[in-house]
Write a protein that holds these residues in place. Structure first.
Motif, short mmCIF file in Angstrom:
data_model
loop_
_atom_site.label_atom_id
_atom_site.label_comp_id
_atom_site.label_asym_id
_atom_site.label_seq_id
_atom_site.Cartn_x
_atom_site.Cartn_y
_atom_site.Cartn_z
N ARG A 1 57.47 39.36 37.87
CA ARG A 1 56.93 39.53 39.20
C ARG A 1 56.25 40.98 39.28
O ARG A 1 55.74 41.38 40.61
CB ARG A 1 58.25 39.78 40.17
N HIS A 2 56.54 41.93 38.64
CA HIS A 2 55.76 43.02 38.03
C HIS A 2 54.88 42.97 36.80
O HIS A 2 55.58 42.66 35.88
CB HIS A 2 56.68 44.12 38.44
N ALA A 3 53.75 43.57 36.80
CA ALA A 3 52.83 43.75 35.69
C ALA A 3 52.15 44.83 35.83
O ALA A 3 51.91 45.43 36.59
CB ALA A 3 52.27 42.38 35.34
N GLN A 4 51.69 45.38 34.34
CA GLN A 4 50.63 46.29 34.42
C GLN A 4 49.59 46.25 33.38
O GLN A 4 50.07 45.23 32.68
CB GLN A 4 51.47 47.65 33.76
N CYS A 5 48.59 46.62 33.60
CA CYS A 5 47.46 46.76 32.71
C CYS A 5 46.40 47.85 32.89
O CYS A 5 46.68 48.74 33.65
CB CYS A 5 46.78 45.26 32.88
N ASP A 6 45.40 48.08 32.15
CA ASP A 6 44.59 49.00 32.43
C ASP A 6 43.31 48.34 33.28
O ASP A 6 43.09 49.11 34.11
CB ASP A 6 43.76 49.37 30.96
N VAL A 7 43.12 47.29 33.19
CA VAL A 7 42.00 46.79 33.87
C VAL A 7 42.55 45.22 34.44
O VAL A 7 42.85 44.45 33.73
CB VAL A 7 40.65 46.51 33.16
N LEU A 8 42.38 44.96 35.81
CA LEU A 8 42.60 43.63 36.15
C LEU A 8 41.21 43.16 36.53
O LEU A 8 40.54 43.76 37.62
CB LEU A 8 43.49 43.74 37.40
N VAL A 9 41.08 41.84 36.03
CA VAL A 9 39.58 41.36 36.36
C VAL A 9 40.20 39.94 37.09
O VAL A 9 41.00 39.25 36.83
CB VAL A 9 39.10 40.72 35.34
N ILE A 10 39.60 40.02 38.59
CA ILE A 10 39.95 38.85 39.37
C ILE A 10 38.84 37.74 39.51
O ILE A 10 37.79 38.11 40.05
CB ILE A 10 40.40 39.24 40.92
N GLY A 11 38.86 36.58 38.76
CA GLY A 11 37.89 35.63 38.57
C GLY A 11 37.46 35.44 37.32
O GLY A 11 37.32 36.42 36.31
N SER A 12 37.13 34.21 36.57
CA SER A 12 36.86 33.88 35.21
C SER A 12 35.44 33.46 34.94
O SER A 12 35.35 32.52 33.92
CB SER A 12 37.96 33.12 34.76
N GLY A 13 34.28 33.84 35.92
CA GLY A 13 33.10 33.26 35.31
C GLY A 13 32.45 34.24 34.62
O GLY A 13 33.10 35.09 33.94
N ALA A 14 30.99 34.26 34.32
CA ALA A 14 30.56 35.04 33.32
C ALA A 14 30.72 36.69 33.59
O ALA A 14 30.89 37.30 32.81
CB ALA A 14 28.82 34.75 33.25
N GLY A 15 30.70 36.98 34.78
CA GLY A 15 30.79 38.48 35.24
C GLY A 15 32.16 38.97 34.94
O GLY A 15 32.32 40.05 34.40
N GLY A 16 33.08 38.07 35.33
CA GLY A 16 34.54 38.67 34.99
C GLY A 16 34.73 38.41 33.50
O GLY A 16 35.34 39.73 33.01
N LEU A 17 34.48 37.48 32.87
CA LEU A 17 34.92 37.35 31.58
C LEU A 17 34.11 38.54 30.78
O LEU A 17 34.74 39.00 29.79
CB LEU A 17 34.73 35.84 31.01
N ALA A 18 32.85 38.85 31.16
CA ALA A 18 32.01 39.91 30.35
C ALA A 18 32.74 41.05 30.45
O ALA A 18 32.72 41.85 29.66
CB ALA A 18 30.46 39.97 30.84
N ALA A 19 33.23 41.61 31.76
CA ALA A 19 33.88 42.69 31.95
C ALA A 19 35.11 42.78 31.20
O ALA A 19 35.43 43.82 30.56
CB ALA A 19 34.04 42.75 33.57
N ALA A 20 35.77 41.66 31.02
CA ALA A 20 37.22 41.69 30.34
C ALA A 20 37.00 41.90 29.04
O ALA A 20 37.56 42.74 28.26
CB ALA A 20 37.66 40.31 30.66
N VAL A 21 35.86 41.15 28.37
CA VAL A 21 35.65 41.32 27.09
C VAL A 21 35.15 42.64 26.60
O VAL A 21 35.65 43.45 25.67
CB VAL A 21 34.73 40.12 26.50
N ALA A 22 34.24 43.21 27.33
CA ALA A 22 33.67 44.55 27.03
C ALA A 22 34.61 45.61 27.19
O ALA A 22 35.05 46.34 26.58
CB ALA A 22 32.61 44.81 28.13
N ALA A 23 35.64 45.52 28.26
CA ALA A 23 36.71 46.57 28.66
C ALA A 23 37.89 46.38 27.38
O ALA A 23 38.04 47.50 26.85
CB ALA A 23 37.38 46.37 29.90
N ALA A 24 38.25 45.25 27.14
CA ALA A 24 39.16 45.03 25.81
C ALA A 24 38.40 45.52 24.54
O ALA A 24 39.02 46.07 23.78
CB ALA A 24 39.33 43.77 25.69
N HIS A 25 37.43 45.30 24.54
CA HIS A 25 36.41 45.70 23.26
C HIS A 25 36.64 47.54 23.03
O HIS A 25 36.95 47.99 21.97
CB HIS A 25 35.11 45.38 23.29
N HIS A 26 36.53 48.19 24.36
CA HIS A 26 36.95 49.63 24.35
C HIS A 26 38.29 50.09 24.00
O HIS A 26 38.61 51.06 24.42
CB HIS A 26 36.43 50.01 25.67
N GLY A 27 39.28 49.14 23.75
CA GLY A 27 40.54 49.47 23.75
C GLY A 27 41.50 49.32 24.97
O GLY A 27 42.57 49.76 24.87
#
Length: 582
Positions: free
Chosen positions: A3-29
């Motif tokens: 019911r509670h979670a933490q992360c560095d970056v939360l991306v809301i939505g999974s089209g090309a824009g959201g997934l590009a942000a997610a992959v690039a952010a994860a690449h930065h650790g």
């Protein structure tokens, strides 16, 4: 999910824009969660052609086709006019090639060059005949493993029994399968592989177009341990004063409060199915004409509402608030209506588009956005905007018409359910469609006389590189024109639709959401169709949606990973001021 979670970056939505942000952010650790409202990932991108408009892409430079950036700037200035924002355009033209280079070198995301894909308006200064676009390379969906079942499938009516057809060589092979043994063998092989995939995987695994792009992004996200959460729509943003610190997600197990320590990226696909915002921003909807978007019905403006709740603002300055496309409504067995975007067949020889008067109103094979603009402009005030695509038997069996596939695929069910109208004469076809018979007969007769010579004095079809690329290279003298003479004759009704929306959240060149005073909202970013289009409500070329979507998603990740020193300094200054006052 707890019911509670933490992360560095939360991306809301999974089209090309959201997934590009997610992959690039994860690449930065960074630790990343992607929250998707539906049970499948991919958003509108999964329905798309998978093209990105990227001048000076690495593919072009490697092939010796690089160019002075002033070329695309000149082209955009002529189209965008006073909507041209030099800061945003310069940021895009600089970052887009870097973005492609990053994904090509570090992820499973790869592209093919669009060497023969012209800009839409080839008569304008700065327009290019090719090399400014790239398209997602086909992908074997089996590489996704269990994620394949979470990939949104293409619009059914745009596929062949669920199998996507790629643009370029793939489509040409299918269109010429009855005229070439090589093409027949190619198409047969693709169909047999698809039958195998249906038997073993229950879906297409030869991924092309936008499905290939999403598949590659999902594989890259999973490889970087991005947490992919389906059925998790965002309900509210979490805030600490002016700072956005996370979001409340709606799940089947109840709300989940996700604290995002570094930032939240909104990428929910704009508002193509938000009735209230469509009413507010689209003039033809205000005038009583319904709007039918081909985007997923769940794209209903969530990101825009979330941004507004944190002080963000949605632009009302776009020339057009939506990325228009002509759409036909396709009856489905369950009683619903599919929405078929007519992007391909309109440019082939032997078809015209007419209004109820029977008169043509536009270059049928021109840019899809322009087709809808012209259709709305030609509509009699007080009546719904409607047009018809009209062709003959030869055209129907050679190229297909909307959801109706070319030969040898049978088309009787489309006649039975009323999607396709058939008649033995042009006059009778007009009566069955509700078109003025005398007007349509006169239009077809005049069109045929000119088309036989390869001429179109009214709308000049076949005179620009884009028009000719949309035509049939095997047809002479004009690849876009042929008489409509072989009975019976056919028509499909066209209504105003869109591929998505242009009007979105105001951001800066780092994809940071701006408030009413033009200041960044700390911790909040936007990408894709949630972000206000840098094209000002115009459609200069194919790929001007996905190109900026991935680029500004990538820039959002870069900004977040860098810690955004300027924003941190402002925050520290505010804290110091509060402490000194106390």
């Amino acid at each position: 999910m707890s019911r509670h979670a933490q992360c560095d970056v939360l991306v809301i939505g999974s089209g090309a824009g959201g997934l590009a942000a997610a992959v690039a952010a994860a690449h930065h650790g960074l630790d990343v969660i992607v929250a998707e409202k539906t049970e499948t990932f991919g958003g509108t991108t999964a329905f798309s052609g998978g093209w990105l408009w990227v001048p000076n892409a690495p593919h072009a430079v490697t092939a010796g086709k690089g160019e002075d950036p002033e070329g695309p700037r000149t082209y955009l200035r002529h189209i965008l006019g006073n909507r041209y924002d030099s800061g945003m355009i310069d940021a895009y033209l600089e970052a887009a090639p870097r973005m492609l280079d990053f994904f090509e070198k570090n992820t499973a995301v790869h592209f093919l060059p669009g060497s023969a894909m012209p800009d839409f308006h080839g008569n304008l200064p700065g327009a290019a005949k090719g090399w400014r676009s790239v398209v997602a390379a086909p992908y074997d969906g089996r590489a996704l493993g269990g994620l394949a079942g979470r990939l949104r499938q293409p619009i059914p009516e745009t596929t062949l029994l669920g199998m996507g057809i790629g643009s370029g060589v793939d489509m040409r092979m299918f269109l010429t399968a009855t005229r070439s043994f090589r093409a027949f063998a190619y198409a047969t092989g693709r169909v047999l592989k698809h039958a195998r995939d249906l038997a073993f995987h229950r879906r297409a695994m030869q991924l092309v177009n936008g499905n290939a792009l999403v598949g590659r992004l999902l594989r890259s996200a999973a490889d970087r341990r991005v947490r992919l959460w389906p059925n998790a729509g965002a309900h509210d943003l979490l805030r600490d004063g002016p700072h956005v610190t996370g979001a409340v997600l709606k799940t089947a197990d109840g709300p989940v409060h996700v604290v995002a320590k570094r930032g939240v990226v909104l990428a929910t696909g704009g508002f193509p199915n938000d009735a209230d915002r469509l009413q507010a921003l689209l003039p033809h909807v205000q005038d009583g004409t319904p709007h039918y978007s081909a985007a997923p019905v769940t794209n209903s403006g969530d990101g825009l509402r979330l941004a507004e709740s944190a002080g963000g603002r949605v632009s009302r300055t776009m020339t057009d608030a939506a990325a228009y496309a002509p759409v036909s409504l396709v009856p489905r067995p369950d009683g619903s209506l599919g929405r078929f975007p007519h992007l391909v067949e309109r440019g082939k020889p032997g078809i015209i588009a007419v209004m109820a008067s029977g008169r043509r109103f536009a270059d049928e094979g021109g840019p899809y956005h322009d087709y809808v603009r012209e259709m709305i402009a030609a509509t009699v005030p007080g009546t719904p905007a409607v047009s018809w695509l009209v062709c003959d038997r030869h055209f129907l069996r050679r190229y297909g018409l909307g959801a109706v596939k070319p030969a040898p695929v049978p088309f009787g069910r489309w006649l039975r359910n009323g999607y396709l109208i058939e008649a033995p004469t042009i006059a009778e076809l007009a009566k069955r469609c509700g078109i003025d018979p005398a007007g349509l007969v006169a239009t077809v007769e005049a069109f045929n006389r000119n088309a036989a010579r390869g001429e179109d004095p009214d709308f000049h079809r076949g005179t620009t590189p884009y028009q000719r690329a949309q035509g049939d290279p095997d047809h002479r003298p004009n690849p876009c024109l042929a008489p409509i003479v072989k009975a019976p004759f056919y028509a499909v009704k066209i209504v105003p639709g869109s591929l998505g929306t242009f009007a979105g959240i105001d951001t800066d060149a780092k994809a940071r959401v701006l408030d009413g005073a033009g200041r960044p909202v700390p911790g909040l970013y936007a990408a894709g169709n949630d972000m206000n289009s840098i094209m000002g409500g115009h459609y200069p070329s194919g790929g001007i949606t996905l190109g900026p979507a991935m680029t500004f998603g990538f820039l959002a990740a870069e900004t977040i990973a860098a810690g955004d020193a300027a924003q941190e300094a402002r925050h520290e200054g505010e804290q110091d001021a509060v402490q000194s006052q106390s």
